[in-house]
Design a protein around this motif. Structure first.
Motif, PDB file in Angstrom:
ATOM      1  N   ILE A   1      14.896  -6.720   0.772  1.00  0.00           N
ATOM      2  CA  ILE A   1      13.533  -7.231   0.961  1.00  0.00           C
ATOM      3  C   ILE A   1      12.689  -6.205   1.701  1.00  0.00           C
ATOM      4  N   ARG A   2      13.287  -5.534   2.672  1.00  0.00           N
ATOM      5  CA  ARG A   2      12.539  -4.486   3.375  1.00  0.00           C
ATOM      6  C   ARG A   2      12.119  -3.385   2.399  1.00  0.00           C
ATOM      7  N   VAL A   3      13.020  -3.019   1.485  1.00  0.00           N
ATOM      8  CA  VAL A   3      12.706  -1.998   0.486  1.00  0.00           C
ATOM      9  C   VAL A   3      11.542  -2.447  -0.393  1.00  0.00           C
TER      10      VAL A   3
ATOM     11  N   ALA B   1       7.835  -0.755  -0.674  1.00  0.00           N
ATOM     12  CA  ALA B   1       7.398  -0.294  -1.991  1.00  0.00           C
ATOM     13  C   ALA B   1       6.051  -0.906  -2.369  1.00  0.00           C
ATOM     14  N   LEU B   2       5.850  -2.176  -2.032  1.00  0.00           N
ATOM     15  CA  LEU B   2       4.563  -2.815  -2.319  1.00  0.00           C
ATOM     16  C   LEU B   2       3.442  -2.185  -1.506  1.00  0.00           C
ATOM     17  N   LYS B   3       3.721  -1.838  -0.265  1.00  0.00           N
ATOM     18  CA  LYS B   3       2.681  -1.203   0.569  1.00  0.00           C
ATOM     19  C   LYS B   3       2.285   0.160   0.003  1.00  0.00           C
TER      20      LYS B   3
ATOM     21  N   ASN C   1      -4.839  -2.458  -0.302  1.00  0.00           N
ATOM     22  CA  ASN C   1      -4.779  -3.896  -0.013  1.00  0.00           C
ATOM     23  C   ASN C   1      -4.337  -4.098   1.436  1.00  0.00           C
ATOM     24  N   THR C   2      -5.257  -3.884   2.341  1.00  0.00           N
ATOM     25  CA  THR C   2      -4.929  -3.937   3.768  1.00  0.00           C
ATOM     26  C   THR C   2      -4.541  -5.354   4.205  1.00  0.00           C
TER      27      THR C   2
ATOM     28  N   LEU D   1       2.562  -8.399   5.151  1.00  0.00           N
ATOM     29  CA  LEU D   1       3.954  -7.963   5.039  1.00  0.00           C
ATOM     30  C   LEU D   1       4.487  -7.459   6.372  1.00  0.00           C
ATOM     31  N   ASP D   2       3.663  -6.766   7.133  1.00  0.00           N
ATOM     32  CA  ASP D   2       4.089  -6.306   8.464  1.00  0.00           C
ATOM     33  C   ASP D   2       4.404  -7.491   9.374  1.00  0.00           C
TER      34      ASP D   2
END
Length: 570
Positions: free
Chosen positions: A391-393, A397-399, A405-406, A412-413
């Protein structure tokens, strides 16, 4: 028939069906398998199998012994025997077969093809004239039907996180609209901390508010405490009041769970001249008999009365909802930004005697519809490996994929830091037209390249931009008056079936109860194959496009502009 194009060799667990059931599905203990080994014959069936078991594991489900996932009666299967039969079929399901499930009971397999859904699910559906709780409950007593809620009976519930970002988006939108985007020094009060309402405390504190949530069941609050969705718990009103007022004064975003009756607590807040800035509710008001607990009854007394005299129980429940909403209306008059959160509380309060219940606006027309016009909604995924690192990966990857998309990156953070996983590691974030397809293809690439340890399951809530007809919730107050037209979720179901979702579902009643909604679900697997890539391209385009089609047709200019932007006009 095996047409898999996976780039890595498939490793089988070697367990027989009986060994598998003893290890992973020995009722009432259900455990989703983890890791890269297959128990089923293909990853599509394996994904459905793992998510079915994930719905029922005790980290996720409200009552695994009753196969209840959330919402009081929302089940994943009708009986333990049906659950076992579902598992046995999934273990042997070929890539050119599809399992059919009728209200939690496996009823047959049909001949299909590798890009067709592996599972076809229909839950709680009744011909409209007979779509009443009374008729439904009679059928349920006779063992002919079950209540699928939304994601319980479609095997994609992921714990409280599943509704977390949607709740956050709602609270944040309220803050933007009424409080200049700043919920510090603001008190948010609500009732209901169960499988859906349990997301409220963490969503509120992420949004910056001080939170007070009330539930009659201490076990529900304890579960939110154990999973870090809530900060503090007490049985004492005065203690809870002191905690939240002091935190509000400091501008501290903390959440407090108070064991008690929400009506009684609102009455005391009024008597103490405490007016929360924001007021809502997520009690199980969709079901006046098997969900809501009437004022004045203990949990045990409520359980006994449900069995002994359900008609009397319903009368007491409706009267309690009317009283509950009466207090909400009084706080609304005093200045609370008050809104219904989609549990049908207003309708049943009106039936119980509160004539002005619908003076409280619904959350969708108030805060969420502009997002629906963009094709935005609750995009969720699960790591079948069971490894949180996967999930972290995907988060990282999405970021990288959407650096502009701030809002998503902030979410996510926050989620990485504050969300405790329940069952298989999962994530949710709201993505719109174009974004969902890109995200799905990215996940498929991560699987293909071995950057995650097993395939990724992608799904969503049924509460989405184009998948539901619910006149007291998602489609309340449509611009053209088309609130109750349920062609749209049926078209959504058909488009996702034709597009090649891994499993699809069509339900009646989830969220607001029998007679009040119809909605479609979709889940799709990213397993690194070319087959998956083709299906992802179709489904993750079609699904959000349905939301834009639906809202553009209803006359929303923003949706019409997005239809032009994404080439969706006829």
């Amino acid at each position: 028939m095996n047409t898999s194009t996976a780039t890595a060799p498939v490793v089988k667990s070697g367990l027989t069906a009986e060994q598998f059931i003893q290890k992973y599905a020995n009722h009432p203990t259900y455990i989703p398998p983890r890791g890269p080994e297959l128990n089923a014959k293909n990853w599509q069936a394996e994904a459905a199998l793992r998510m079915f078991l994930n719905n029922l594991t005790d980290e996720v489900a409200e009552a695994p012994a009753d196969l209840v996932v959330y919402g009081g009666t929302g089940q994943a299967a009708r009986t333990p025997e049906d659950a076992r039969n579902i598992i046995e079929v999934l273990l042997e399901l070929e890539e050119d077969e599809s399992l059919m499930v009728q209200s939690g009971k496996p009823v047959g397999k049909v001949r299909t093809h590798p890009e067709a859904p592996r599972v076809l699910i229909a839950n709680s559906n009744l011909v409209p004239h007979w779509a009443t709780w009374e008729y439904f409950n009679d059928l349920r007593k006779r063992g002919l039907i079950m209540y699928g809620q939304m994601t319980a009976g479609s095997w994609i519930y992921i714990g409280s996180q599943g509704i977390l970002q949607g709740t956050y988006e709602t609270f944040a939108a309220c803050g933007d609209r009424y409080f200049n985007g700043d919920l510090r020094h603001k008190l948010l009060v609500t009732g209901g901390l169960g499988g859906m309402g349990g997301a409220q405390p963490l969503a509120a504190t992420i949004a910056g508010a001080t939170f007070l949530g009330v539930d009659v069941d201490p076990d529900r609050i304890k579960k939110r405490l154990d999973t870090r969705y809530i900060d503090k718990m007490t049985h004492n009103y005065e203690e809870a009041k002191q905690w939240v007022l002091e935190a509000k004064e400091r501008g501290e975003a903390i959440s407090v769970g108070l064991v008690g009756d929400i009506g009684d607590v609102l009455e005391r807040l009024i008597a103490d001249n405490i007016t929360p800035e924001i007021l809502t509710d997520q009690t199980s008001a969709h079901d006046p008999i098997n969900g809501y607990v009437p004022n004045g009854l203990s949990l045990q007394e409520a359980k006994e009365l449900r069995q002994q005299d359900p008609a009397k129980y319903k009368v007491l429940s409706l009267k309690s909802m009317a009283r509950h909403v009466g207090f909400m209306l009084e706080l609304q008059r005093r200045g609370s930004r008050t809104f219904d959160y989609g549990n049908n509380l207003r309708e049943f309060a009106q039936q119980g005697g509160e004539a002005n219940a619908f003076n409280i606006p619904g959350f969708v027309p108030e805060y969420i519809r502009p997002l629906f016009c963009q094709g935005k909604g609750p995009f969720r995924w699960a790591a079948l490996s069971g490894d949180p690192e996967d999930i972290r990966v995907t988060d990282e990857a999405l970021k990288e994929l959407f650096p502009e998309n701030t809002h998503m990156i902030k979410w996510l953070d926050e989620a990485q830091e504050k969300v405790a996983f329940q069952g298989l590691p999962c994530r949710i974030c709201w993505l719109g037209m174009g974004e969902r397809e890109k995200a799905g293809l990215l996940f498929n690439q991560l699987v293909r390249e071995g950057k995650v340890k097993a395939p990724i399951v992608i799904g969503r809530d049924h509460l989405d931009c184009g998948s539901v007809a619910s006149p007291y919730r998602e489609t309340e107050g449509m611009k053209d008056g088309s609130d109750a037209i349920s062609d749209w979720p049926l078209l959504n179901l058909m488009s996702n079936t034709a597009g090649g979702a891994t499993w699809v579902s069509f339900h009646h009643g989830g969220g607001v109860g029998i007679g009040y909604s119809q909605h479609a679900g979709m889940v799709i697997l990213a397993d690194g194959t070319e087959r998956a890539e083709r299906c992802l391209r179709r489904v993750l385009h079609n699904d959000p496009a349905m939301g834009i089609f639906r809202h553009a047709d209803a006359g929303y200019e923003a949706a019409q502009e997005n239809a032009r932007k994404f080439g969706l006009e006829l």
